[in-house]
Design an enzyme around this catalytic site. Structure first.
Site, mmCIF file in Angstrom:
data_model
loop_
_atom_site.group_PDB
_atom_site.id
_atom_site.type_symbol
_atom_site.label_atom_id
_atom_site.label_comp_id
_atom_site.label_asym_id
_atom_site.label_seq_id
_atom_site.Cartn_x
_atom_site.Cartn_y
_atom_site.Cartn_z
ATOM 1 N N SER A 81 0.852 -1.182 0.000
ATOM 2 C CA SER A 81 0.000 0.000 0.000
ATOM 3 C C SER A 81 0.893 1.238 0.000
ATOM 4 O O SER A 81 1.747 1.389 0.875
ATOM 5 C CB SER A 81 -0.873 -0.053 1.262
ATOM 6 N N LYS A 83 -1.288 -1.044 -4.298
ATOM 7 C CA LYS A 83 -2.482 -0.279 -3.893
ATOM 8 C C LYS A 83 -2.069 1.172 -3.702
ATOM 9 O O LYS A 83 -1.104 1.451 -2.993
ATOM 10 C CB LYS A 83 -3.034 -0.874 -2.593
ATOM 11 N N LYS A 141 -3.293 5.159 -2.667
ATOM 12 C CA LYS A 141 -4.303 5.942 -1.964
ATOM 13 C C LYS A 141 -4.740 7.084 -2.878
ATOM 14 O O LYS A 141 -3.889 7.720 -3.516
ATOM 15 C CB LYS A 141 -3.701 6.503 -0.672
ATOM 16 N N ASP A 162 -7.448 3.019 -3.168
ATOM 17 C CA ASP A 162 -8.160 3.077 -1.888
ATOM 18 C C ASP A 162 -8.477 4.533 -1.558
ATOM 19 O O ASP A 162 -7.567 5.348 -1.395
ATOM 20 C CB ASP A 162 -7.290 2.457 -0.783
ATOM 21 N N GLU A 199 -11.336 0.645 -3.252
ATOM 22 C CA GLU A 199 -11.650 0.395 -1.848
ATOM 23 C C GLU A 199 -12.333 1.611 -1.223
ATOM 24 O O GLU A 199 -11.873 2.742 -1.390
ATOM 25 C CB GLU A 199 -10.317 0.094 -1.141
ATOM 26 N N ASP A 248 -14.088 -1.567 3.243
ATOM 27 C CA ASP A 248 -13.125 -1.629 4.343
ATOM 28 C C ASP A 248 -13.812 -1.021 5.577
ATOM 29 O O ASP A 248 -14.496 -1.736 6.322
ATOM 30 C CB ASP A 248 -11.845 -0.865 3.934
ATOM 31 N N LYS A 304 -10.113 -6.605 7.992
ATOM 32 C CA LYS A 304 -9.089 -6.295 8.995
ATOM 33 C C LYS A 304 -9.586 -6.906 10.291
ATOM 34 O O LYS A 304 -10.572 -6.417 10.873
ATOM 35 C CB LYS A 304 -8.930 -4.780 9.158
ATOM 36 N N GLY A 329 -4.465 -4.237 6.399
ATOM 37 C CA GLY A 329 -3.506 -3.925 7.461
ATOM 38 C C GLY A 329 -3.708 -2.536 8.017
ATOM 39 O O GLY A 329 -4.420 -1.706 7.435
HETATM 40 O O1 OSB Z 1 -7.392 1.919 4.465
HETATM 41 O O2 OSB Z 1 -6.399 0.062 4.312
HETATM 42 C C1 OSB Z 1 -6.476 1.187 4.805
HETATM 43 C C2 OSB Z 1 -3.449 1.813 7.052
HETATM 44 C C3 OSB Z 1 -4.036 2.518 8.084
HETATM 45 C C4 OSB Z 1 -5.377 2.817 8.017
HETATM 46 C C5 OSB Z 1 -6.132 2.403 6.917
HETATM 47 C C6 OSB Z 1 -5.553 1.677 5.884
HETATM 48 C C7 OSB Z 1 -4.181 1.403 5.943
HETATM 49 C C8 OSB Z 1 -3.444 0.722 4.888
HETATM 50 C C9 OSB Z 1 -2.156 0.053 5.301
HETATM 51 O O3 OSB Z 1 -3.759 0.784 3.709
HETATM 52 C C10 OSB Z 1 -1.897 -1.293 4.733
HETATM 53 C C11 OSB Z 1 -0.729 -1.951 5.453
HETATM 54 O O4 OSB Z 1 -0.790 -2.155 6.689
HETATM 55 O O5 OSB Z 1 0.261 -2.242 4.790
HETATM 56 MG MG MG Z 2 -8.646 0.813 3.166
#
Ligand code: OSB
Ligand code: MG
Length: 385
Positions: A146, A172, A174, A199, A224, A249, A273, A301
């Site tokens: 990510s 992934k 953001k 995401d 996402e 999510d 998660k 995660g």
């Molecule tokens: O939206 O998936 C998410 C980390 C903190 C809060 C929200 C998200 C995330 C990640 C991290 O995308 C993924 C990882 O732990 O590698």
């Molecule tokens: Mg997410």
């Protein structure tokens, strides 16, 4: 299965520098924070769990300090002295505490670890014991990485190249309003074949449907959580207009939520998660539902330390987890981590499930203490009384 008696529980609040920040549509926290839960049994065994949260209520409503309050004042007192035959009993023991899923999950995770150890099993195999007999965990788990919002498109493309060179086969990114269609277009232009997903962390509303529809041309694995963190219904309205599968999510807190989302057509894929749904017992219910309904599933995660990542990796090794998970190698997150050995990316964009009982990693007490001292130093909030 062997039962355990919970003798003592210690809570370690940690702050750790991140190798690379993760800027999302709601911002970036400069440090990784978590509560590391240590459970001690009457037989002298130690189990570890992670309450993965942020210091601000930006992803969900809980924070490190709300979780500390709930865990210390309501959950721990109900657990000390209890003899437990299965970690699934905690759901009932914690019944009087509503919500606060991350807090419950951290404590539950430590109990899962210690009970797997008491039974001489890897956590992955212990999870499988709670599923139909033929379920066998895999030894390697397919993972992705990510990547946060960068200062420029060039910086973003360079970072993707770095991760692709390291061997990650699913990327992934953001997104947020103003950092979406142009970004996807540039990334696809440069990397026509990578497995790519976006995401939004709840950055859009239904008014953006026509804008988001432009993303359909980029052959995305999924998008996402485009809409509100607490919405299910409007995602079904959006999904009806998009070819790209929506993955939920933030808004899925339980098996019941996911059942409703599937019925409404609010999403086609789930980012599970375990910490968001209150732990691995609820995660197993969701896992069973996904297998029954043939729904693609992967494990998300929260930038976990080695403690939380090891447990998530064990869960992701179950065969019903069908898509690459957000569980990256240790060097993506920390240098060094509080747990050893580090997770190293293997061929085929995979991580190996540790062979030893429980979560299969050991805490480094010196690093744990250092991370607790760092939290004390930088904790931005003053005590209320
Ligand atoms: O939206 O998936 C998410 C980390 C903190 C809060 C929200 C998200 C995330 C990640 C991290 O995308 C993924 C990882 O732990 O590698
Ligand atoms: Mg997410």
């Amino acid at each position: 299965m062997k039962a355990v008696t919970i003798q003592d529980i210690k809570l370690h609040v940690v702050a750790m520098p991140l190798v690379e920040l993760l800027k999302t549509s709601f911002g970036a926290e400069p440090q990784k924070s978590a509560i590391i839960v240590e459970v001690l049994t009457g037989d002298g065994l130690t189990g570890w769990g992670e309450t993965a949260l942020k210091t601000k209520p930006s992803y969900g409503s809980e924070t490190i300090l709300t979780a500390l309050h709930i865990t210390r004042d309501f959950l721990v007192p109900g657990l000390i002295g209890q003899t437990i035959a299965s970690p699934t009993e905690l759901t009932n023991l914690f019944k009087a505490v509503r919500g606060n899923h991350h807090a419950r999950a951290g404590l539950e995770a430590a109990v899962w670890d210690v009970m797997a150890k008491a039974n001489g099993m890897r956590l992955a195999d212990y999870f499988a014991c709670h599923l139909p007999a033929k379920v066998r965990p895999r030894d390697k788990v397919l993972v992705g990485v990510s990547i946060g919002i960068q200062e420029s498109l060039d910086a973003q493309l360079a970072l993707i190249q770095k991760r692709v060179d390291e061997g990650y086969q699913r990327i992934k990114l953001k997104i947020a309003p103003g950092w979406d269609v142009e970004l996807a277009s540039a990334v696809r232009g440069r990397f026509p074949d990578i497995s790519l997903m976006l995401d939004a962390n709840s950055a859009y509303t239904l008014k953006d449907a026509i804008h988001l529809k432009q993303l359909d041309q980029f052959d995305l694995l999924m998008i996402e959580q485009p809409l509100a963190y607490d919405d299910i219904y409007e995602h079904s309205v959006l999904q009806a207009q998009l070819r790209t599968p929506i993955c939920l999510d933030e808004s899925i807190y339980s098996a019941q939520d996911w059942r409703i989302a599937l019925k409404l057509g609010a999403g086609k894929i789930l980012n599970l998660k375990p910490t968001r749904v209150g732990g691995y017992s609820e995660s197993l219910k969701i896992y069973k539902l996904c297998v029954e309904t043939n729904t693609p599933l992967w494990i998300g995660g929260m930038l976990e330390t080695g403690v939380g990542r090891a447990a998530n990796l064990a869960f992701a090794s179950l065969p019903g987890v069908t898509l690459p998970s957000d569980i990256s190698a240790t060097d993506r997150y920390f240098d060094p981590d509080i747990a050893e050995p580090p997770f190293v990316l293997q061929a085929g964009s995979t991580l190996k499930v540790p062979p030893r009982p429980g979560i299969g990693v050991d805490l480094r007490r010196d690093r744990l203490e250092e991370a607790c001292a760092r939290w004390q130093e930088i904790n931005p909030f003053q005590p209320l009384f």
